[in-house]
Design an enzyme around this catalytic site. Sequence first.
Site, PDB file in Angstrom:
ATOM      1  N   HIS A 225       0.378  -1.613  -0.387  1.00  0.00           N
ATOM      2  CA  HIS A 225      -0.153   0.140   0.263  1.00  0.00           C
ATOM      3  C   HIS A 225       1.187   1.384   0.037  1.00  0.00           C
ATOM      4  O   HIS A 225       0.593   1.595  -0.600  1.00  0.00           O
ATOM      5  CB  HIS A 225      -0.694   0.570   1.798  1.00  0.00           C
ATOM      6  CG  HIS A 225      -1.627   1.652   1.453  1.00  0.00           C
ATOM      7  ND1 HIS A 225      -2.710   2.232  -0.102  1.00  0.00           N
ATOM      8  CD2 HIS A 225      -1.434   2.126   2.519  1.00  0.00           C
ATOM      9  CE1 HIS A 225      -2.621   2.851   0.929  1.00  0.00           C
ATOM     10  NE2 HIS A 225      -2.465   3.322   1.663  1.00  0.00           N
TER      11      HIS A 225
ATOM     12  N   HIS B  27       3.861   7.411   5.732  1.00  0.00           N
ATOM     13  CA  HIS B  27       2.634   7.562   6.159  1.00  0.00           C
ATOM     14  C   HIS B  27       1.832   6.623   7.265  1.00  0.00           C
ATOM     15  O   HIS B  27       0.823   7.371   8.186  1.00  0.00           O
ATOM     16  CB  HIS B  27       1.719   8.186   4.918  1.00  0.00           C
ATOM     17  CG  HIS B  27       1.080   6.811   4.695  1.00  0.00           C
ATOM     18  ND1 HIS B  27       1.483   6.357   3.574  1.00  0.00           N
ATOM     19  CD2 HIS B  27      -0.182   6.536   4.480  1.00  0.00           C
ATOM     20  CE1 HIS B  27       0.370   5.798   2.549  1.00  0.00           C
ATOM     21  NE2 HIS B  27      -0.393   5.613   3.418  1.00  0.00           N
TER      22      HIS B  27
ATOM     23  N   GLU C 112       1.288   4.994  12.933  1.00  0.00           N
ATOM     24  CA  GLU C 112       0.034   5.145  12.953  1.00  0.00           C
ATOM     25  C   GLU C 112      -0.534   3.111  13.323  1.00  0.00           C
ATOM     26  O   GLU C 112      -1.379   3.221  13.969  1.00  0.00           O
ATOM     27  CB  GLU C 112      -1.356   5.258  12.067  1.00  0.00           C
ATOM     28  CG  GLU C 112      -2.571   5.024  12.060  1.00  0.00           C
ATOM     29  CD  GLU C 112      -3.233   5.265  13.845  1.00  0.00           C
ATOM     30  OE1 GLU C 112      -4.684   4.982  13.545  1.00  0.00           O
ATOM     31  OE2 GLU C 112      -3.262   6.941  13.600  1.00  0.00           O
ATOM     32  N   ASP C 113      -0.032   2.211  12.289  1.00  0.00           N
ATOM     33  CA  ASP C 113       0.392   1.406  12.502  1.00  0.00           C
ATOM     34  C   ASP C 113       1.027   0.207  12.976  1.00  0.00           C
ATOM     35  O   ASP C 113       1.490  -0.817  13.210  1.00  0.00           O
ATOM     36  CB  ASP C 113      -0.432   0.986  10.860  1.00  0.00           C
ATOM     37  CG  ASP C 113      -1.230   1.232  10.788  1.00  0.00           C
ATOM     38  OD1 ASP C 113      -2.049   1.611  11.672  1.00  0.00           O
ATOM     39  OD2 ASP C 113      -1.705   1.434   9.936  1.00  0.00           O
TER      40      ASP C 113
ATOM     41  N   ASP D 286      -3.385   8.190  -1.166  1.00  0.00           N
ATOM     42  CA  ASP D 286      -3.404   7.597  -0.434  1.00  0.00           C
ATOM     43  C   ASP D 286      -5.244   6.559  -0.539  1.00  0.00           C
ATOM     44  O   ASP D 286      -5.622   5.598  -0.745  1.00  0.00           O
ATOM     45  CB  ASP D 286      -3.858   7.529   0.807  1.00  0.00           C
ATOM     46  CG  ASP D 286      -4.208   6.613   2.707  1.00  0.00           C
ATOM     47  OD1 ASP D 286      -3.466   5.271   2.187  1.00  0.00           O
ATOM     48  OD2 ASP D 286      -5.274   6.493   3.335  1.00  0.00           O
TER      49      ASP D 286
ATOM     50  N   ASP E 102     -17.224  13.795 -29.623  1.00  0.00           N
ATOM     51  CA  ASP E 102     -17.281  14.364 -28.005  1.00  0.00           C
ATOM     52  C   ASP E 102     -16.830  13.097 -26.832  1.00  0.00           C
ATOM     53  O   ASP E 102     -16.820  13.782 -25.926  1.00  0.00           O
ATOM     54  CB  ASP E 102     -19.348  13.668 -27.817  1.00  0.00           C
ATOM     55  CG  ASP E 102     -19.932  14.598 -28.807  1.00  0.00           C
ATOM     56  OD1 ASP E 102     -19.778  15.816 -28.809  1.00  0.00           O
ATOM     57  OD2 ASP E 102     -21.048  14.427 -29.393  1.00  0.00           O
TER      58      ASP E 102
END
Length: 737
Positions: free
Chosen positions: A90, A114, A118-119, A179, A296
């Site tokens: 990720h 990043h 947090e993890d 993200d 178009d």
Amino acid sequence: MSAEATDHAALGRRRGLPRIDLRNLRRFSRTALLGPASRGRLPDAIEHVAKVHRAHHPGADLDVLRKAYVLAESSHRGQMRKSGEPYITHPLAVTLILAELGAETTTLTASLLHDTVEDTEVTLDQVGEQFGEEVRYLVDGVTKLEKVDYGAAAEPETFRKMLVATGNDVRVMSIKLADRLHNMRTLGVMRPEKQARIAKVTRDVLIPLAERLGVQALKTELEDLVFAILHPAEYARTRELLLDHARRPDPLARAAEDVRAVLHEAGIAAEVLVRPRHFVSVYRVGLKRGELTGSDLGRLLVLVSEDADCYAVLGELHTCFTPVISEFKDFIAVPKFNLYQSLHTAVAGRDGEVAEVLIRTHQMHRVAEAGVIALGNPYATTTAPHAPLEAAADAPDGERADPTRPGWLSRLLAWQSAAPDPDTFWSSLRAELAQDREITVFRADGGTLGLPAGASCVDAAYAQYGEGAHDCIGARVNGRIATLSTVLRDGDMLQLLMARDSRDASSSGPSPEWLDHARTPAARIAISRWLAAHPERQQPPSAATAPAAEPDPAQAGGAGSGAPGGGGASGAAAVRQAAAPAIAADLPGAAVRLAGCCTPVPPDAVIGFAVRGGAVITVHRERCPAVSRMTAAGRATVGVRWLDGEEGDAGDYRVTLVAEAFSRPHLLADLTEAIAAEGVAVVSAAVEPPHEQRVRHTYTLQLPDPGRLPALMRAMRDVPGVYDVTRAGREMAAARP
């Protein structure tokens, strides 16, 4: 939903933003499971990111990316995504998205890291020690964004805190958008209801943010992914339409060849490309035009080296093809609020097929695709590595001086602190982001104001003066008196008229009507707070008091005067308060108000109508056009009569007169002088633009004695050039003779 749901490559139309497909994910997975490379060697998993990054930044230091990857891979080792892939895939995918857009090394380093704080067990202090304060700042900002639970009841307040913490550096938002894009690409592993919830927040908040940051490459793919989730039937029809046209000859390819030939013959070096529309764009064009043709489904993109070459290309196209003039727009001379620059036009080819054409330089194209990301590190001009953070001490409220911060973001950060509650903030935020166009208004002092399209003079007043705008009494737009409700246009010249003395709170400040004219959150929040603190200004006037007088222009804190409806009665600072002529009504206890449309004065024959459930009686002249309309609508009348001097207080009488004249210099000055000679005060004046050498002036006047009205009207008619003076409220032709 699968990752291939909006893959235009399946239609033979390659998107400008490459995606991480399953093969890349598997390659990242194998590399992640094998662990990092030996010290000093670039790990295989980061090699592709580094190659893309070097294409945009040949001199980039790749060692910091290697260190960031090693830390991210080791800290995330053993963690898996819901898709079953190692979690490290990720941050790698997010970093590749940003690298393709040309992000600088600091942003890519923060992107790789990043999710670590947090993890994993990695701390912000560790990030700062190894990679510097700039990377620490970005990782901290993204971490705060990750903590936002968009489905929680506390979402508005959480989002507000996040915005304050991260809004000072647009790179934080850029990482968050990349993200979200990767998460949306792999959303198919989640339950349908969770897909829909995430898609709605993406649509309401993150896509508008991408638009405002100018990151079109992210915005368009996010739109397609949201479209597929929230509108699957419309998405399927659009996809079938594109598949059907992909089997046919592309008329834009032939048009591109013709344009290349014309520019080659003119000696203009240019790259001509066919730029396909993305799914949502095709769907919108279909709603607008009905049945679509092959031309178009895309546009021609002409890329040149210099700004002057853009106009040279435009000249050649308009000379050699038939231009559709209504489609021409110059966003080079007047860039959009999100940094976008380009020339837009449309031309008809040899067979009558109309092709839309975008003309821009290569640098403009990079900014059009990547927005603020293409501008690199906004703090790179400083010499000291920590200078941006040290400079924050010199900025108000600890803000970092960011030269790339768009005006809308500065406004958003300014008003959010004044929002009284989370729900107001949330609704205001969504309304602000829903504005997809910005205008520039030039101030009389030489400055400019950036405002959302549709903003009024009220919005401009609060944008310029903050809460000082409570004392605004009127405005001049392009030199002419205008009401505060006037909607401003791009390029307007604005002069706001302010009261000189606002110490008397009873005669200054906004009224509830201002909320009807306010479009920006800053204005609406400031007005609402003032009204909450002054509840008396929200009550109807008593039976013994007339509406507050509008300001005397001679006392205003600027040249000119307020226009009818622009100040005074709508809550502007009143410089003089008129005593009201007394009216008796057959509805005891109701407040009495003289109608502003016809301004009755004694001895006019008058009639009353009950409004607000009978709490207020509005008094009109019997000949007022509004009377016939309300009577036809079945509105009940109320008997009213003037009180003589013995029964009621005598006072000043307000009347509105309309002067029709032939346009000539000094007419306004001569009419004003004639009015002053009769001992009458001008409350407000409005002058309409001349039409066929004729002009209409409207004056609201204060009469000390209604008996002076006939003489006043005669004096105004005697002014050279004036051919008629009438009372407002009389039926007049819509067009001048």
